[in-house]
Design a protein around this motif. Structure first.
Motif, short mmCIF file in Angstrom:
data_model
loop_
_atom_site.label_atom_id
_atom_site.label_comp_id
_atom_site.label_asym_id
_atom_site.label_seq_id
_atom_site.Cartn_x
_atom_site.Cartn_y
_atom_site.Cartn_z
N ASN A 197 -32.24 20.22 -2.19
CA ASN A 197 -32.11 21.27 -3.50
C ASN A 197 -33.71 21.50 -3.80
O ASN A 197 -33.89 22.29 -4.75
CB ASN A 197 -31.48 20.69 -4.47
N ASP A 198 -34.74 20.85 -3.33
CA ASP A 198 -36.05 21.11 -3.72
C ASP A 198 -36.86 21.98 -2.94
O ASP A 198 -37.21 21.52 -1.81
CB ASP A 198 -36.76 19.63 -4.03
N PRO A 199 -37.24 22.99 -3.41
CA PRO A 199 -37.89 24.05 -2.55
C PRO A 199 -39.25 23.38 -2.06
O PRO A 199 -39.86 23.79 -1.03
CB PRO A 199 -38.08 25.37 -3.46
N LEU A 200 -39.81 22.51 -2.92
CA LEU A 200 -41.28 21.93 -2.60
C LEU A 200 -40.95 21.19 -1.56
O LEU A 200 -41.97 20.93 -0.84
CB LEU A 200 -41.75 21.46 -3.99
N ALA A 201 -39.99 20.44 -1.10
CA ALA A 201 -39.83 19.73 -0.24
C ALA A 201 -40.04 20.47 1.43
O ALA A 201 -40.67 20.08 2.14
CB ALA A 201 -38.39 18.91 -0.06
N ARG A 202 -39.35 21.63 1.19
CA ARG A 202 -39.49 22.54 2.49
C ARG A 202 -41.21 22.83 2.68
O ARG A 202 -41.44 22.97 3.66
CB ARG A 202 -38.49 23.76 2.34
N PHE A 203 -41.72 23.13 1.46
CA PHE A 203 -43.08 23.59 1.45
C PHE A 203 -43.96 22.53 2.18
O PHE A 203 -44.72 22.72 2.94
CB PHE A 203 -43.50 24.09 0.02
N ALA A 204 -43.67 21.34 1.65
CA ALA A 204 -44.37 20.19 2.03
C ALA A 204 -44.31 20.00 3.42
O ALA A 204 -45.26 19.75 4.31
CB ALA A 204 -43.98 18.94 1.53
N ALA A 205 -43.14 19.94 4.12
CA ALA A 205 -42.79 19.87 5.44
C ALA A 205 -43.50 20.75 6.30
O ALA A 205 -44.04 20.58 7.43
CB ALA A 205 -41.01 19.71 5.67
N PHE A 206 -43.08 22.23 5.91
CA PHE A 206 -43.88 23.35 6.75
C PHE A 206 -45.30 23.16 6.68
O PHE A 206 -45.76 23.55 7.83
CB PHE A 206 -43.50 24.53 6.08
N ARG A 207 -45.77 22.80 5.43
CA ARG A 207 -47.32 22.61 5.64
C ARG A 207 -47.81 21.53 6.79
O ARG A 207 -48.98 22.04 7.62
CB ARG A 207 -47.89 22.12 4.13
N ILE A 208 -47.33 20.69 6.73
CA ILE A 208 -47.56 19.54 7.83
C ILE A 208 -47.28 20.01 9.12
O ILE A 208 -47.97 19.71 10.07
CB ILE A 208 -47.16 18.17 7.25
#
Length: 412
Positions: free
Chosen positions: A388-399
């Protein structure tokens, strides 16, 4: 640590010093109303029911009192010459295997029953049982003839439970209605707490400017009312420091967190102090002082591990690991990422887990183990979809992008 003898503990509890009524903050405002609400017969009826239950259970005065209070004090309660605190009544009900409502003259609306529910709600909030608090307090608010001040205190606990359950719009509506009541009635300290909680609601809604406005109102009213509640002041100062942090003002954030510690370090509980240490760690990290950042992160981690708070412990491991990555220490960072991920796996956390697994992928990548990095980032991306945390997707996509670029797949 300052320790009391068993005898001193008994006297301490019997005199009621072990239980602090929230109403004390309002200058006995609610206390006098509660006294008027009690029947003159209340102590006699309560004592008679305790005695009846004790005899039915075949227990002596000593068996019920044990080391929590004296036999003589329990005898005074049974005779109607003393009134137990909520905590002592809870102990008695547990020893006699009777629900606490059994001993109260009016199980629905007696002040002891109401205070017990409010005390239990605060305890469960500290334990993380937001759903249980929501059910408990909703039931309390459905009772007829509750004093408005009691309703406002109950709504404050319910709002905190709703925030913990991420029902933020519902919590904001409830807080607004309650603030109108407390402002109208001049319950200033309760209003300060509601302002503080409203700031937390907007902060969770990712509206730091509005959150800061409410926290400024809370601090201003706190000072105007000449309140002496260092824990409340420290909480507000810590929250205002959070706003400076997200606004990219780490030095101001550090000053705010340090002011919060100065206001109440001696009386803050471990969870509150751990939260402030975490804020200092992040602020020092952003200010470029990685040594101080690690120092405060380690302090915070020790406190939350003592509290067995798995999620916060994992969050702090994530923060420390990111600092170590910045310092070029991927092996040490990898160990922290994996330990935190393992903790979250055990409790079924879906929101923070992708952050830690993505961090573990980056740590493997920085060590030159690209295949392991690919495996871990694939897992992080899969888990991020359920987060439910959009920042989790951002962190994963960045790496994931960094790994793909190194593999000659920049479009991925």
């Amino acid at each position: 640590m300052f320790r009391r003898s068993a005898a001193t503990r008994k006297k301490y509890i019997e005199k009621g010093f072990g239980v602090v009524s929230p109403s004390r903050r309002e200058g006995k405002l609610a206390g006098s109303a509660r006294v008027r609400a009690l029947s003159p017969r209340t102590p006699e009826l309560l004592g008679a029911r305790i005695r009846k239950a004790r005899l039915a259970a075949g227990l002596s005065l000593a068996a019920v009192a044990q080391t929590d209070f004296s036999r003589a004090y329990l005898n005074q309660i049974e005779l109607g010459r003393a009134r137990p605190s909520t905590r002592i009544l809870q102990v008695i009900s547990e020893r006699l295997r009777r629900p606490i409502e059994y001993f109260l003259q009016d199980p629905q609306n007696s002040i002891l029953a109401v205070e017990f529910v409010l005390t239990e709600a605060r305890t469960r909030l500290r334990q993380g049982d937001a759903a249980g608090v929501q059910t408990m307090v909703t039931g309390l608010l459905a009772r007829p003839h509750l004093p408005l001040e009691v309703k406002c205190r109950a709504r404050l606990s319910l709002a905190e439970a709703l925030l913990n359950l991420r029902s933020i719009p519902e919590a904001i509506d409830l807080l607004r209605a309650t603030i109108r009541d407390t402002e109208t009635n001049g319950w200033r300290i309760l209003t300060v707490e509601l302002y503080d909680k409203m700031g937390s609601a907007y902060y969770l809604r990712r509206q730091p400017h509005e959150a800061g406005r409410w926290w400024d109102k809370a601090l201003s009213l706190y000072e105007d009312a000449n309140v002496n509640d260092p824990v409340l002041k420290a909480r507000i100062l810590g929250h205002r420091a959070n706003v400076h942090y997200v606004a990219g003002q780490p030095r101001e954030a550090i000053a705010g967190y340090e002011a919060a510690i100065e206001a109440a370090e001696a009386v803050l509980d471990m969870k509150q102090l751990g939260g402030i240490y975490e804020g200092l760690a992040m602020a020092f990290d952003r200010a470029g002082d990685l040594t101080r950042a690690l120092e405060y992160a380690q302090r915070s981690l020790r406190l939350f591990e003592t509290l067995n708070d798995v999620r916060m412990s994992a969050q702090l491991r994530n923060n420390m690991a990111e600092i170590l990555l910045h310092q070029g220490q991927p092996i040490e960072a990898e160990a922290l990422f994996l330990t935190g991920a393992e903790q979250l796996q055990r409790v079924g956390d879906k929101d923070l887990y992708p952050h830690l697994m993505a961090g573990a992928a980056e740590a493997a990548f920085d060590q030159g183990n690209h295949e392991l990095a690919k495996t871990r980032i694939a897992l992080a991306l899969a888990r991020a979809k359920a987060s439910n945390d959009p920042l989790a997707r951002f962190a994963a996509f960045r790496i994931a992008g960094r790994i793909a670029h190194a593999d000659g797949r920049p479009d991925d």
